[in-house]
Design an enzyme around this catalytic site. Structure first.
Site, PDB file in Angstrom:
ATOM      1  N   GLU A  89      41.326  39.433  26.622  1.00  0.00           N
ATOM      2  CA  GLU A  89      40.244  38.766  25.872  1.00  0.00           C
ATOM      3  C   GLU A  89      40.353  38.982  24.357  1.00  0.00           C
ATOM      4  O   GLU A  89      39.393  39.391  23.716  1.00  0.00           O
ATOM      5  CB  GLU A  89      38.886  39.222  26.395  1.00  0.00           C
ATOM      6  CG  GLU A  89      38.709  38.874  27.861  1.00  0.00           C
ATOM      7  CD  GLU A  89      37.413  39.407  28.474  1.00  0.00           C
ATOM      8  OE1 GLU A  89      36.552  39.920  27.734  1.00  0.00           O
ATOM      9  OE2 GLU A  89      37.266  39.304  29.702  1.00  0.00           O
ATOM     10  N   ASN A 114      45.589  38.355  29.455  1.00  0.00           N
ATOM     11  CA  ASN A 114      44.539  37.909  30.380  1.00  0.00           C
ATOM     12  C   ASN A 114      43.294  37.474  29.600  1.00  0.00           C
ATOM     13  O   ASN A 114      42.852  38.193  28.701  1.00  0.00           O
ATOM     14  CB  ASN A 114      44.185  39.112  31.292  1.00  0.00           C
ATOM     15  CG  ASN A 114      43.264  38.777  32.437  1.00  0.00           C
ATOM     16  OD1 ASN A 114      43.535  37.848  33.189  1.00  0.00           O
ATOM     17  ND2 ASN A 114      42.185  39.527  32.593  1.00  0.00           N
ATOM     18  N   HIS A 134      36.450  32.310  35.390  1.00  0.00           N
ATOM     19  CA  HIS A 134      35.012  32.467  35.621  1.00  0.00           C
ATOM     20  C   HIS A 134      34.384  31.091  35.384  1.00  0.00           C
ATOM     21  O   HIS A 134      34.152  30.685  34.249  1.00  0.00           O
ATOM     22  CB  HIS A 134      34.426  33.513  34.669  1.00  0.00           C
ATOM     23  CG  HIS A 134      34.902  34.902  34.962  1.00  0.00           C
ATOM     24  ND1 HIS A 134      34.641  35.525  36.166  1.00  0.00           N
ATOM     25  CD2 HIS A 134      35.632  35.770  34.232  1.00  0.00           C
ATOM     26  CE1 HIS A 134      35.184  36.735  36.163  1.00  0.00           C
ATOM     27  NE2 HIS A 134      35.797  36.906  35.000  1.00  0.00           N
ATOM     28  N   GLU A 184      40.415  36.474  38.022  1.00  0.00           N
ATOM     29  CA  GLU A 184      39.034  36.972  38.184  1.00  0.00           C
ATOM     30  C   GLU A 184      38.125  35.854  38.704  1.00  0.00           C
ATOM     31  O   GLU A 184      36.975  35.716  38.288  1.00  0.00           O
ATOM     32  CB  GLU A 184      38.489  37.490  36.847  1.00  0.00           C
ATOM     33  CG  GLU A 184      39.361  38.555  36.195  1.00  0.00           C
ATOM     34  CD  GLU A 184      38.761  39.185  34.947  1.00  0.00           C
ATOM     35  OE1 GLU A 184      37.576  38.936  34.644  1.00  0.00           O
ATOM     36  OE2 GLU A 184      39.491  39.924  34.273  1.00  0.00           O
ATOM     37  N   ASP A 204      35.596  33.267  40.068  1.00  0.00           N
ATOM     38  CA  ASP A 204      34.308  33.028  40.723  1.00  0.00           C
ATOM     39  C   ASP A 204      33.753  31.712  40.179  1.00  0.00           C
ATOM     40  O   ASP A 204      34.175  31.249  39.112  1.00  0.00           O
ATOM     41  CB  ASP A 204      33.292  34.180  40.586  1.00  0.00           C
ATOM     42  CG  ASP A 204      33.168  34.763  39.191  1.00  0.00           C
ATOM     43  OD1 ASP A 204      33.378  34.026  38.204  1.00  0.00           O
ATOM     44  OD2 ASP A 204      32.849  35.949  39.076  1.00  0.00           O
TER      45      ASP A 204
END
Ligand code: G3I
Length: 367
Positions: free
Chosen positions: A148, A189, A225, A255, A257
């Site tokens: 990030e 990432n 996400h 990650e 979702d």
């Protein structure tokens, strides 16, 4: 889990057992995995599912390997929580994606409020990376080396590393990581690479900076996400993944979702979620160098979303009671339908570089 359970699927009833990892491997991925936490054991049904390698062949620790957990004060390294997760993976014969080394968040105060020169920050980064990676040497399939580092507009996030070192901290981080464990795959990432073309280009820039310094970088981690109604199409997701493949990198969803923005959910939202999960998984299947998919927890009771986005949630494949949702069925059905359609990972798949052809549809932007 051998017992087949009958679940109502998006495209009609589907006979499926909870075997995401087994299905993913048959479809040519290396793994289907999940984030895990030492506290998972407080929920028996969830914990049992998380330990079944037919469901999950890979773990990422949600917090246990972050800087505040591993080096809470300068030079004092603590690995108890992370060791418990790595040992769980080893005894279950699962892969580890290790997470994360150089990140602005969950940094202990001594780093975030310290006053650093170029030399002292270099030394702090090298000490942290070499100790943490050294401790887990040989046990991590991949490491998220830098996490990030971008704002959504593609500019560099103003963190203590950038302040002290400028953009040289990217190559330095990967250089120290490669020296600490030459056997692991080194990833950049980030989130919203799927939504924002300028941010996706920022990640290309970072990878090129590292490559130009002659330092290894092996993969691009797209956190994924997502929010229902905003997920890009499968075709657009595939296009974004191929931007990184064109640099010679592997790609992975790290990650995943898909949250529902306004709870309570309704039938329409649940069906949209099921379709969007399948689009994301489908885009990975479409890209030979897409290694695998990691969900950021798989049960709604364990998700990070409600705390961070109040009013939103139900983002996972399983409900609060660890019962599979329509999204689980759509992903299982898609993986099952892809069985045998691409070579197993690490053979032809890992060397194929796909052409980057922009799809006709407009590149989406998040609302
Ligand atoms: O450890 C403290 C505890 O001492 C304290 O009592 C408690 C009170 O709230 O907080 C605990 O810290 C929490 C920490 O998780 C450990 O549980 C923090 O408040 C909480 O903010 C933190 O959230 C984590 C978040 O990263 C922080 O940025 C989530 O669990 C974790 O799932 C999440 O993971 C990140 C990935 O690493 C990177 N990508 C985004 C993803 C979701 O935010």
């Amino acid at each position: 889990m051998k017992t087949a359970i009958l679940i109502g699927a998006v495209a009609g009833p589907l006979l499926a057992s909870a075997q995401l990892h087994a299905l993913a491997k048959d479809a040519g991925l290396l793994y289907f995995g999940t984030a895990v936490s030492p506290s998972d054991s407080n929920d028996g049904a969830y914990y049992r599912l998380s330990n079944d390698i037919k469901n999950f062949g890979q773990y990422t620790p949600d917090n246990a390997q972050k800087w505040d957990a591993t080096e809470p004060s300068r030079g004092r390294f603590t690995y108890g929580q992370a060791d418990s997760i790595v040992n769980r993976a080893i005894s279950n014969k699962m892969l580890m994606r290790c997470h994360t080394l150089v990140w602005y968040s969950q940094l202990p105060g001594w780093v975030s409020s310290g006053s650093w020169t170029k030399d002292t920050m270099t030394s702090v980064m090298q000490t942290h990376i070499s100790n943490v990676m050294g401790h887990f040497k040989g046990k991590c399939y991949a490491w998220d080396v830098v996490n990030e580092a971008l704002e959504d507009d593609g500019t560099y996030r103003n963190n203590p590393f950038l302040k002290a070192l400028g953009d040289s901290y990217f190559a330095l981080s990967f250089k120290f990581a490669a020296a600490a464990d030459p056997s692991t795959k080194l990833y950049y990432n980030d989130y919203n690479l799927e939504y924002f073309p300028v941010k996706a280009d920022g990640a290309v820039r970072i990878a090129k900076l590292v490559q130009a310094a002659g330092v290894p970088i092996h993969g691009m981690g797209l956190q994924a996400h997502m929010t229902i109604g905003r997920t890009p199409s499968r075709e657009n997701l595939t296009w974004t993944l191929n931007k990184y493949v064109a640099l010679g990198l592997d790609v992975a969803y790290t990650e995943l979702d898909v949250r529902i923005k306004n709870l309570p959910s309704n039938a329409t939202g649940i069906q949209m979620q099921a379709k969007e999960y399948a689009d994301i998984v489908g885009s990975c299947l479409d890209v030979p160098r897409c290694v695998g998919i990691t969900v950021w927890g798989f049960g709604d009771a364990h998700s990070w979303i409600p705390q961070t986005f109040p009013g939103a949630g139900e983002a996972c494949l399983f409900d609060r009671n660890s019962k599979p949702k329509p999204a689980f069925s759509s992903v299982s059905a898609l993986l099952a339908s892809a069985s045998g359609k691409r070579p197993p990972w690490n053979t032809a798949a890992s060397t194929a570089v796909a052409a980057v052809t922009k799809p006709a549809a407009a590149t989406p932007t998040a609302a």
